[in-house]
Design a protein around this motif. Structure first.
Motif, short mmCIF file in Angstrom:
data_model
loop_
_atom_site.label_atom_id
_atom_site.label_comp_id
_atom_site.label_asym_id
_atom_site.label_seq_id
_atom_site.Cartn_x
_atom_site.Cartn_y
_atom_site.Cartn_z
N THR A 208 41.41 -37.93 5.31
CA THR A 208 40.45 -37.24 6.03
C THR A 208 39.90 -37.92 7.33
O THR A 208 40.01 -37.51 8.23
CB THR A 208 39.53 -36.35 5.29
OG1 THR A 208 40.13 -35.75 4.28
CG2 THR A 208 38.54 -35.79 6.08
N ALA A 209 39.37 -39.22 6.72
CA ALA A 209 38.82 -39.81 7.97
C ALA A 209 39.71 -40.49 8.99
O ALA A 209 39.68 -40.69 10.09
CB ALA A 209 38.15 -41.31 7.23
N PHE A 210 41.13 -40.63 8.57
CA PHE A 210 42.15 -41.12 9.37
C PHE A 210 42.61 -40.07 10.48
O PHE A 210 42.70 -40.13 11.42
CB PHE A 210 43.46 -41.50 8.49
CG PHE A 210 44.35 -42.34 9.36
CD1 PHE A 210 44.35 -43.74 9.39
CD2 PHE A 210 45.41 -41.68 10.11
CE1 PHE A 210 45.12 -44.39 10.18
CE2 PHE A 210 46.30 -42.49 10.71
CZ PHE A 210 46.36 -43.86 10.70
N GLY A 211 42.61 -38.75 9.76
CA GLY A 211 42.96 -37.61 10.38
C GLY A 211 41.77 -37.30 11.56
O GLY A 211 42.23 -36.68 12.76
N HIS A 212 40.68 -37.66 11.29
CA HIS A 212 39.30 -37.34 12.26
C HIS A 212 39.34 -38.59 13.30
O HIS A 212 38.21 -38.73 14.18
CB HIS A 212 38.33 -37.15 11.47
CG HIS A 212 37.89 -35.94 10.88
ND1 HIS A 212 38.64 -35.65 9.77
CD2 HIS A 212 37.35 -34.60 11.38
CE1 HIS A 212 38.40 -34.42 9.21
NE2 HIS A 212 37.79 -33.84 10.53
N GLY A 213 40.40 -39.46 13.49
CA GLY A 213 40.35 -40.53 14.32
C GLY A 213 39.77 -41.96 13.69
O GLY A 213 39.95 -42.80 14.56
N ASN A 214 39.47 -42.16 12.54
CA ASN A 214 39.15 -43.46 11.87
C ASN A 214 40.42 -43.97 11.83
O ASN A 214 40.88 -44.12 10.57
CB ASN A 214 38.12 -43.54 10.95
CG ASN A 214 37.65 -44.73 10.34
OD1 ASN A 214 37.76 -45.78 10.98
ND2 ASN A 214 37.06 -44.77 9.21
N LEU A 215 40.89 -45.01 12.94
CA LEU A 215 42.15 -45.55 12.41
C LEU A 215 42.10 -46.64 11.59
O LEU A 215 43.22 -47.18 10.91
CB LEU A 215 42.85 -45.93 13.79
CG LEU A 215 43.07 -44.93 14.79
CD1 LEU A 215 43.68 -45.65 15.82
CD2 LEU A 215 44.08 -43.61 13.95
#
Length: 474
Positions: A208-215
């Protein structure tokens, strides 16, 4: 329940309940059979003893004697059984309930049952003896034989309630133990399921974090993870790293393209606006229109180069039907001839080192021509006046090695791994004079790798050399 915890919990609970039920039922059946066999075996022994005792007393005619009744009573009390003695007609003549007689005396057994006992030499059954007892009993019947003559039968029985009580106690003990086991198992399964589902929740949060831009989001791999979960976590982290690199490359590509397009577009727009609003006088308009035309052609070449790269990357390798058999020496020689004017204008020396026989390969000739062209173009461009460029082809094993070199400034070691990157320029001043886009070497590497081959670069002592391989099919 769709959660992993819920599914694990209810699955384990169902399996545990089924296992306990089957275990309890089978254990109770085994105990019941054991108690029944033990009870019946004891009754058979008691019946045999009483029958032998009755036969001895009947010989002397003392069957109704006080001594026999006392012995019968003692045996019944010691063995906790009831004994009934019937004559040969099936009439009850004695009972262990009372030494002086009982209410059972005078009753007659069912004649079919009598015949069965006499025919089989005895009988074992479980049930109710009508007229004698009202409860369920284990029953053993044995004939009284006196000198080969049957003078009566002995019926020894005991209530099944004793066995039922033992089974009930065992059931209560088993139920108590089962409840304890279930409670402990519920706690253990709960802890286990939560521990097993935790990495999945962590992966969901990371995704979820990755999908929200936290690479930078990653799953922490713990030592206590199961092998499958650890593989999943590692695969997720590898995927995240790959996507992060791809995203950074995409951002870098967009930034580089934007930077490369900004200056020529500004130049074109400025000159065209100057012509339209009269800022540029008519006698200078043709000069600036030629600049606009050159910049437009350069933009066109950039777009074409990017399309070529995209096509090569999409194909993931050169199809066999697009390859052909051709001579690398002839191909390289023809490309070198096209640079004759540029070479002469800079007064460059050319050193060519090739075998005296053709060197054949199997590849896409147009692409390999472009590789050689780009490398020679760079060599000529970065070679100083009156310097030397080199073209060398040699054979080694199953490979042909094509090397193109030039004199000039040595490339710093930290720059060497970057020379094949998209839009990377060794000469930073080229960003100002617009001599190139920084795509030439990137295209070269893409083409060579699409053929399944390798390219390398070395730079030392004022000489830079690029070498790539091609399959040798001589």
């Amino acid at each position: 329940m769709k959660t992993s915890f819920g599914r694990n919990f209810f699955t384990a609970a169902a399996i545990l309940l089924v296992a306990l039920t089957v275990l309890g039922a089978s254990f109770q059946m085994q105990v019941k059979d054991y108690l029944t066999d033990t009870t019946v075996s004891g009754l058979q022994q008691d019946a045999s003893i009483i029958a032998n005792l009755a036969a001895s007393y009947s010989v002397e005619g003392n069957l109704n004697s006080r001594e026999f009744l006392l012995n019968l009573d003692v045996i019944s009390q010691v063995t906790d059984t009831d004994a009934v003695i019937c004559d040969s007609e099936g009439y009850v003549i004695l009972c262990s309930h009372a030494r002086s007689g009982c209410n059972h005396q005078g009753m007659q057994l069912n004649q079919d049952y009598m015949k069965q006992i006499l025919r089989n030499g005895g009988d074992t059954a479980t049930g109710v003896i009508k007229g004698l007892y009202k409860d369920q009993r284990y029953i053993v019947s044995t004939p009284i034989v006196n000198n080969t003559q049957t003078t009566g039968i002995v019926i020894v029985s005991t209530s099944t309630s004793g066995t039922s009580q033992i089974l009930n106690k065992i059931s209560n003990i088993f139920l108590t133990a089962a409840v304890f086991v279930v409670l402990v198992s519920v706690l253990a399964v709960t802890a286990f399921a939560r521990r097993e589902s935790r990495p999945l929740r962590d992966m969901a949060k990371a995704a979820t974090a990755f999908g929200h831009g936290n690479l930078e989001a990653r799953v922490k791999v713990e030592d206590d993870y199961s092998e499958e979960v650890e593989e999943l976590a590692v695969a997720f982290n590898n995927m995240a790293c790959s996507l992060q690199k791809s995203e950074y490359k995409r951002q870098e590509f967009v930034a580089n393209v934007s930077h490369e397009l900004k200056t020529p577009m500004t130049t074109i727009s400025g000159y065209v606006d100057g012509i339209l609003d009269g800022t540029i006088p008519p006698e200078r308009q043709n000069y600036y229109l030629r600049i606009v035309s050159d910049e437009t052609k350069r933009l066109s070449r950039l777009v074409r180069s990017m399309l070529d790269i995209s096509q090569l990357q999409k194909e993931e390798g050169i199809p066999e039907e697009k390859k052909m058999h051709f001579d690398l020496e002839e191909c390289a020689g023809q490309v070198l001839i096209t640079f004759e004017k540029k070479i002469n204008d800079k007064g460059l020396n050319v050193q060519v080192d090739m075998p005296e026989h053709p060197v054949y390969t199997m590849a896409n000739q147009d692409y390999i021509t472009q590789v050689i062209y780009n490398l020679i173009d760079n060599a000529v461009k970065f070679c100083p006046e009156n310097g030397t460029i080199g073209l060398k082809i040699r054979e080694g094993g199953s490979k042909a090695y094509i090397s193109i070199s030039n004199d000039g400034d040595t490339i710093p070691p930290e720059e060497l791994p970057l020379v094949f990157d998209r839009f990377h320029k060794l000469d930073k001043s080229r960003s100002q004079n617009r001599d190139g886009w920084g795509l030439g070497l990137y295209i070269v590497k893409t083409i060579v790798c699409s053929h399944g081959e390798n390219i390398s670069v070395s730079s030392k002592d004022g000489k830079t050399e690029f070498t790539f391989t091609m399959p040798l099919v001589n």
